[in-house]
Design a protein around this motif. Structure first.
Motif, short mmCIF file in Angstrom:
data_model
loop_
_atom_site.label_atom_id
_atom_site.label_comp_id
_atom_site.label_asym_id
_atom_site.label_seq_id
_atom_site.Cartn_x
_atom_site.Cartn_y
_atom_site.Cartn_z
N VAL A 8 -13.24 0.16 18.39
CA VAL A 8 -14.14 -0.81 17.76
C VAL A 8 -13.87 -0.92 16.27
O VAL A 8 -13.88 -2.02 15.69
CB VAL A 8 -15.62 -0.42 18.01
N ALA A 9 -13.61 0.21 15.63
CA ALA A 9 -13.37 0.20 14.17
C ALA A 9 -12.19 -0.68 13.78
O ALA A 9 -12.13 -1.15 12.64
CB ALA A 9 -13.15 1.62 13.68
N MET A 10 -11.26 -0.92 14.70
CA MET A 10 -10.07 -1.70 14.38
C MET A 10 -10.26 -3.20 14.60
O MET A 10 -9.32 -3.97 14.48
CB MET A 10 -8.88 -1.19 15.20
N THR A 11 -11.48 -3.63 14.93
CA THR A 11 -11.74 -5.05 15.14
C THR A 11 -12.24 -5.75 13.88
O THR A 11 -12.43 -6.96 13.87
CB THR A 11 -12.78 -5.25 16.27
N ALA A 12 -12.48 -4.99 12.81
CA ALA A 12 -12.94 -5.59 11.55
C ALA A 12 -11.80 -6.35 10.88
O ALA A 12 -10.62 -6.04 11.08
CB ALA A 12 -13.47 -4.50 10.62
N PRO A 13 -12.12 -7.38 10.07
CA PRO A 13 -11.07 -8.13 9.36
C PRO A 13 -10.28 -7.22 8.42
O PRO A 13 -10.83 -6.27 7.85
CB PRO A 13 -11.88 -9.17 8.56
N THR A 14 -9.00 -7.51 8.27
CA THR A 14 -8.13 -6.72 7.40
C THR A 14 -7.32 -7.64 6.49
O THR A 14 -7.23 -8.85 6.73
CB THR A 14 -7.16 -5.84 8.21
N ALA A 39 -20.70 -9.05 12.23
CA ALA A 39 -20.42 -8.68 13.61
C ALA A 39 -20.16 -7.18 13.75
O ALA A 39 -20.73 -6.52 14.64
CB ALA A 39 -19.22 -9.48 14.14
N ILE A 40 -19.33 -6.63 12.88
CA ILE A 40 -19.03 -5.20 12.99
C ILE A 40 -20.24 -4.38 12.59
O ILE A 40 -20.47 -3.27 13.13
CB ILE A 40 -17.79 -4.83 12.14
N THR A 41 -21.08 -4.90 11.69
CA THR A 41 -22.30 -4.18 11.31
C THR A 41 -23.29 -4.13 12.47
O THR A 41 -23.94 -3.11 12.72
CB THR A 41 -22.94 -4.82 10.08
N ALA A 42 -23.39 -5.24 13.20
CA ALA A 42 -24.27 -5.25 14.38
C ALA A 42 -23.78 -4.24 15.41
O ALA A 42 -24.58 -3.54 16.04
CB ALA A 42 -24.30 -6.65 14.98
N ILE A 77 -19.24 2.62 1.64
CA ILE A 77 -18.86 1.25 1.30
C ILE A 77 -17.79 0.77 2.27
O ILE A 77 -16.76 1.40 2.42
CB ILE A 77 -18.34 1.19 -0.14
N GLY A 78 -18.04 -0.38 2.90
CA GLY A 78 -17.12 -0.88 3.92
C GLY A 78 -17.23 -0.06 5.18
O GLY A 78 -16.25 0.44 5.72
N SER A 79 -18.46 0.06 5.69
CA SER A 79 -18.78 1.03 6.74
C SER A 79 -18.26 0.64 8.12
O SER A 79 -18.22 1.49 9.01
CB SER A 79 -20.29 1.23 6.81
N GLY A 80 -17.85 -0.60 8.33
CA GLY A 80 -17.26 -0.99 9.61
C GLY A 80 -18.15 -0.66 10.79
O GLY A 80 -19.34 -0.99 10.82
N SER A 81 -17.59 0.01 11.77
CA SER A 81 -18.33 0.34 12.99
C SER A 81 -19.21 1.57 12.83
O SER A 81 -19.83 2.03 13.79
CB SER A 81 -17.36 0.55 14.16
N ASP A 97 -6.94 4.77 15.34
CA ASP A 97 -7.56 4.40 14.07
C ASP A 97 -7.03 5.29 12.94
O ASP A 97 -7.39 6.46 12.84
CB ASP A 97 -9.08 4.53 14.21
N HIS A 98 -6.18 4.72 12.09
CA HIS A 98 -5.61 5.49 10.98
C HIS A 98 -6.68 5.94 10.00
O HIS A 98 -6.54 6.99 9.35
CB HIS A 98 -4.57 4.65 10.24
N ASN A 99 -7.74 5.17 9.85
CA ASN A 99 -8.79 5.54 8.91
C ASN A 99 -9.60 6.73 9.43
O ASN A 99 -9.92 7.66 8.68
CB ASN A 99 -9.70 4.35 8.65
N ALA A 100 -9.94 6.71 10.71
CA ALA A 100 -10.69 7.82 11.30
C ALA A 100 -9.90 9.12 11.22
O ALA A 100 -10.48 10.21 11.20
CB ALA A 100 -11.06 7.50 12.75
N HIS A 101 -8.58 9.02 11.18
CA HIS A 101 -7.73 10.19 11.06
C HIS A 101 -8.09 11.01 9.81
O HIS A 101 -7.92 12.23 9.80
CB HIS A 101 -6.26 9.75 10.99
#
Length: 218
Positions: A174-180, A71-74, A45-49, A22-26
């Motif tokens: 999981v964080a990488m399953t959100a739409p991009t 889905a990712i919020t759940a 904002i855009g909290s994803g997983s 996950d590049h964002n978690a980096h």
């Protein structure tokens, strides 16, 4: 300006799919270093997983997390212990940000999905005096510097993917399953518009196809 052939790019995509990270978690730990040790109220904002929201909850009295994807919020709610002070909301970040005087606002890999200058203006309005806005965003490569950083990131990306996965093929986090979606603004466009809305803002190009933005409300 083309750095790599389509054949090499396809090979890299296969490698990254086998050893994803996950590049964002980096950048999450870097984000925390921009923030006070303790604060009252944060907005992600855009909290994803929910990975960053949970980190913020270690310092905040309360965290409000907003994402447009149900889905990712759940999944974020499932991953978040009930003892953490995080509230997740499904909503359009362009129109549904909850009102409040936030000490911290974070936004990771999301602002390119939104109208840029209006989103910055909304964040400016929602920040409490002395509050901090931190954005990790994506920009469209245009200049030689952009393409050089992209080229340098390719071997580093592969090495980190191998190391983080300990050389074993892995499923996507999981964080990488959100739409991009790809970014359409260049870094220069971002710097110009951000400077108009947030005087004194600090921007910097980063590795792994990201830039960072930090602004503190006077």
């Amino acid at each position: 300006m083309k750095i790599l052939s389509p054949r090499v790019l396809r090979a890299l995509e296969r490698f990254n799919a086998t050893y994803p990270w996950d590049h964002n978690a980096h950048y999450h730990r870097w984000i925390l270093r921009q923030l006070p040790p303790r604060f009252r109220l944060a907005l992600d904002i855009g909290s994803g997983s929910g990975d960053l929201a949970r980190l913020l909850a270690g310092r905040a009295d309360a965290v409000r997390a907003v994402d447009a994807d149900p889905a990712i919020t759940a999944r974020a709610r499932q991953l978040t212990p009930s003892t953490l002070p995080v509230t997740y909301t499904v909503g359009d970040a362009a129109t549904d940000l909850p009102d409040g005087a936030y000490d911290v606002i974070t936004c990771v890999a999301t602002v390119h999905h939104l109208p840029f200058a209006p989103t910055l203006a909304r964040c400016r309005h929602l920040l409490a005096p002395g509050g901090t806005l931190v954005i990790v965003g994506l920009s469209r490569a245009r200049t030689p510097v952009d393409h050089l950083l992209g080229a340098l990131a390719i071997p580093a990306n592969a090495a980190l993917g191998w190391l983080k996965n300990k050389g074993r093929p892995s499923a996507r986090p999981v964080a990488m399953t959100a739409p991009t979606r790809p970014a359409d603004m260049t870094f220069d466009d971002i710097a110009r518009e951000a400077g108009d809305v947030l005087p004194g803002v600090r921007l910097r190009r980063r590795l792994f196809w990201r830039y960072t933005l930090v602004w503190q409300r006077p």
